[in-house]
Design a protein around this motif. Structure first.
Motif, mmCIF file in Angstrom:
data_model
loop_
_atom_site.group_PDB
_atom_site.id
_atom_site.type_symbol
_atom_site.label_atom_id
_atom_site.label_comp_id
_atom_site.label_asym_id
_atom_site.label_seq_id
_atom_site.Cartn_x
_atom_site.Cartn_y
_atom_site.Cartn_z
ATOM 1 N N ARG A 289 0.799 -1.223 0.000
ATOM 2 C CA ARG A 289 0.000 0.000 0.000
ATOM 3 C C ARG A 289 0.833 1.275 0.000
ATOM 4 N N TRP A 290 1.857 1.347 0.837
ATOM 5 C CA TRP A 290 2.614 2.589 0.972
ATOM 6 C C TRP A 290 3.306 2.999 -0.327
ATOM 7 N N TYR A 291 3.467 2.054 -1.244
ATOM 8 C CA TYR A 291 4.199 2.320 -2.486
ATOM 9 C C TYR A 291 3.310 2.169 -3.722
ATOM 10 N N ARG A 292 2.001 2.097 -3.509
ATOM 11 C CA ARG A 292 1.069 1.902 -4.620
ATOM 12 C C ARG A 292 0.725 3.230 -5.266
ATOM 13 N N SER A 293 0.684 3.246 -6.571
ATOM 14 C CA SER A 293 0.429 4.467 -7.329
ATOM 15 C C SER A 293 -1.050 4.852 -7.259
ATOM 16 N N ASP A 308 5.683 1.112 -11.298
ATOM 17 C CA ASP A 308 6.973 0.890 -10.645
ATOM 18 C C ASP A 308 7.697 2.208 -10.403
ATOM 19 N N LEU A 309 7.510 3.160 -11.322
ATOM 20 C CA LEU A 309 8.200 4.445 -11.202
ATOM 21 C C LEU A 309 7.663 5.229 -10.011
ATOM 22 N N TRP A 310 6.358 5.177 -9.774
ATOM 23 C CA TRP A 310 5.794 5.805 -8.579
ATOM 24 C C TRP A 310 6.420 5.184 -7.324
ATOM 25 N N ILE A 315 10.298 5.241 -2.641
ATOM 26 C CA ILE A 315 11.508 4.658 -2.047
ATOM 27 C C ILE A 315 12.607 5.706 -1.940
ATOM 28 N N PHE A 316 12.795 6.499 -2.987
ATOM 29 C CA PHE A 316 13.827 7.533 -2.959
ATOM 30 C C PHE A 316 13.557 8.545 -1.845
ATOM 31 N N CYS A 393 4.281 11.867 -9.298
ATOM 32 C CA CYS A 393 3.350 12.798 -9.921
ATOM 33 C C CYS A 393 2.136 12.006 -10.400
ATOM 34 N N TYR A 394 1.010 12.660 -10.477
ATOM 35 C CA TYR A 394 -0.239 11.963 -10.807
ATOM 36 C C TYR A 394 -0.211 11.319 -12.191
ATOM 37 N N ASP A 395 0.133 12.067 -13.199
ATOM 38 C CA ASP A 395 0.051 11.585 -14.578
ATOM 39 C C ASP A 395 1.165 10.579 -14.848
ATOM 40 N N PRO A 396 0.833 9.306 -15.081
ATOM 41 C CA PRO A 396 1.868 8.306 -15.332
ATOM 42 C C PRO A 396 2.784 8.665 -16.502
#
Length: 467
Positions: A289-293, A308-310, A315-316, A393-396
């Motif tokens: 959950r904490w890393y879900r886009s 994955d980028l989100w 993570i960063f 950011c919102y827009d993938p």
């Protein structure tokens, strides 16, 4: 749901015991158990991962075979799998993970140096780029799935939720020189520390499916990706499965853990129920959950590598602050935390957001003057904030790819990434029991955290508005 009972275990598998000594169980989850083992032929210590779910086993084996030879992906030595028996993967044994690095740095109080941060980030990007170059979505990137060897090499692990979007061999690169070569050539001083930069994928073509690679432009890359996302897949391996491992999935990789730890204390993360449909369509219930886009949280089943980028951006941010960026206690709370930082989601910031399945069902009151990512990263360098903003950011379509970030000036400016051998690597993986949460899947009880809640009937169902 518990896995079906069995009358045998890894200790009764003659073909495994002929080659490996099974030493001790070091991780356990609903759908897998991990044992420390020793290869009899040369005494190499390995991890023996016994996977109780067919789909998860197939995904992990296929992904790791494609990525064989990538320096920042865990090594699959071999696997054992016969009809009516669980798959057993023989993986390299890695003693710790990035979450432990973060927790140790927080405990010490001094944090991570810029050189350390750059090196960890750089290696993560190399691993993600290897996956995405082969159109592999990991779908569960988080610090506890980024394992670390005793000499400081970081490797992506736990590919049980991964999906391959197309046949390997399509190499999504532009016509620019290797990003690593760019960084080094533009900054001659980095040549004094060559090990600061991991080996590039261009030097490891054999590790990418052993197939001919072809360079394509970024436009073509996204065009092909769009075609894949709109085309019905025929992946017959995506049969219903369930990943309700609670907090134990991160243990079922190749890391050391205490299986006697209380179930409630094993992790602060939540493992979603990952059920892709039988026709090969995607599910939004993947990842932690904490890393879900946002697109996953809004129920999208039409997504790609951008999820994955989100996760990468989250993570960063965690590496920079030593705290999770969006530690939601439910899916609704997760969305609320994101919106509080980035502002309300609308067509202005993401033109396609209204098409998300749950967009009309859940709404939040207008957020005035959201702090943005800058507000979450106080006292950090502008280039560090910029790096995270390119991902969170919102827009993938606006999220920077791993390859683009590998060429970011951040990695080429002083201070440079420190040599891998200089990284501080914890001796063992911690139990991850501090600041833990027992997080359940989204249900109506999630709404109890918010007062008042407005439920509005619509022509297609209902809408829930949160203050």
């Amino acid at each position: 749901m518990d896995p079906p009972p069995k009358s045998w275990s890894i200790y009764t598998r003659a073909e495994i015991l002929a080659k490996y000594q099974v030493m001790e169980r070091v991780g356990s989850g609903t759908y897998s158990d991990v044992y420390k083992g020793r290869r009899l032929s040369d005494d190499l210590i390995v991890a023996l991962k016994e996977i109780h779910d067919y789909q998860s086993a197939m995904r992990e084996i296929e992904a790791l075979q494609i990525l064989q030879g990538s320096p920042n992906v865990v090594v699959l030595h071999e696997y054992f799998w016969r009809e009516d028996e669980d798959a057993v993967l023989v993986l390299e044994f890695l003693r710790t993970d990035l979450l432990t690095v973060i927790k140790e740095a927080k405990k010490e109080g001094a944090g991570l140096s810029v050189g350390e941060i750059k090196q960890w980030m750089f290696q993560i990007l190399c691993g993600v780029d290897a996956c995405h170059a082969n159109m592999i979505m990991h779908r569960d990137l988080k610090p506890s799935n980024l394992l670390i060897s005793e000499d400081g090499v970081l490797k992506l692990a736990d590919f049980g939720q991964a999906r391959i979007l197309m046949e390997p061999g399509f190499h999504a690169v532009d016509e620019n020189p290797s990003p690593y070569e760019d960084v080094i050539s533009n900054h001659e001083r980095s040549l004094q520390h060559p090990e600061a930069f991991p080996q590039t994928h261009s030097q490891n073509q054999d590790g990418y499916g052993n197939q001919e690679q072809r360079a394509v432009t970024q436009d073509e890359y996204y065009r092909v990706l769009d075609e894949i996302k709109t085309k019905s897949s025929t992946d017959d391996m995506d049969k219903d499965t369930n990943f309700q491992d609670g907090n134990t999935s991160c243990l079922a990789t190749c890391t050391i853990s205490d299986v006697e730890d209380d179930f409630m204390k094993g992790s602060f993360t939540y493992e979603a129920d990952a059920r892709d449909n039988e026709e090969g369509g995607l599910t939004s219930c993947v990842g932690t959950r904490w890393y879900r886009s946002p697109e996953l949280l809004y129920g999208s089943d039409d997504y790609g590598l951008e999820i994955d980028l989100w996760s990468l951006g989250c993570i960063f941010a965690e590496i920079l602050t030593l705290e999770p960026l969006f530690p939601g206690t439910s899916d609704i709370d997760q969305l609320s935390r994101i919106i509080d930082v980035l502002g309300n989601l609308n067509e202005e910031v993401w033109p396609a957001c209204s098409k998300l399945p749950d967009y009309e069902k859940i709404s939040f009151t207008k957020v005035e003057n959201p702090p943005g990512i800058e507000g979450c990263l106080p006292n950090r360098l502008p280039d560090e904030v910029s790096l995270v903003k390119k991902l969170v950011c919102y827009d993938p379509a606006r999220r920077a790819t791993a390859m683009e970030l590998l060429q970011d000036r951040y990695f080429g400016e002083e201070p440079l990434p420190i040599p891998i051998s200089k990284l501080r690597v914890p001796l063992t993986r911690s139990a991850h029991d501090e600041d833990s949460h027992n997080l359940d899947d989204l249900d109506l009880s999630d709404c109890e955290d918010f007062n008042p809640v407005n439920v509005i009937k619509t022509g297609t169902g209902f809408s829930i508005q949160f203050p």
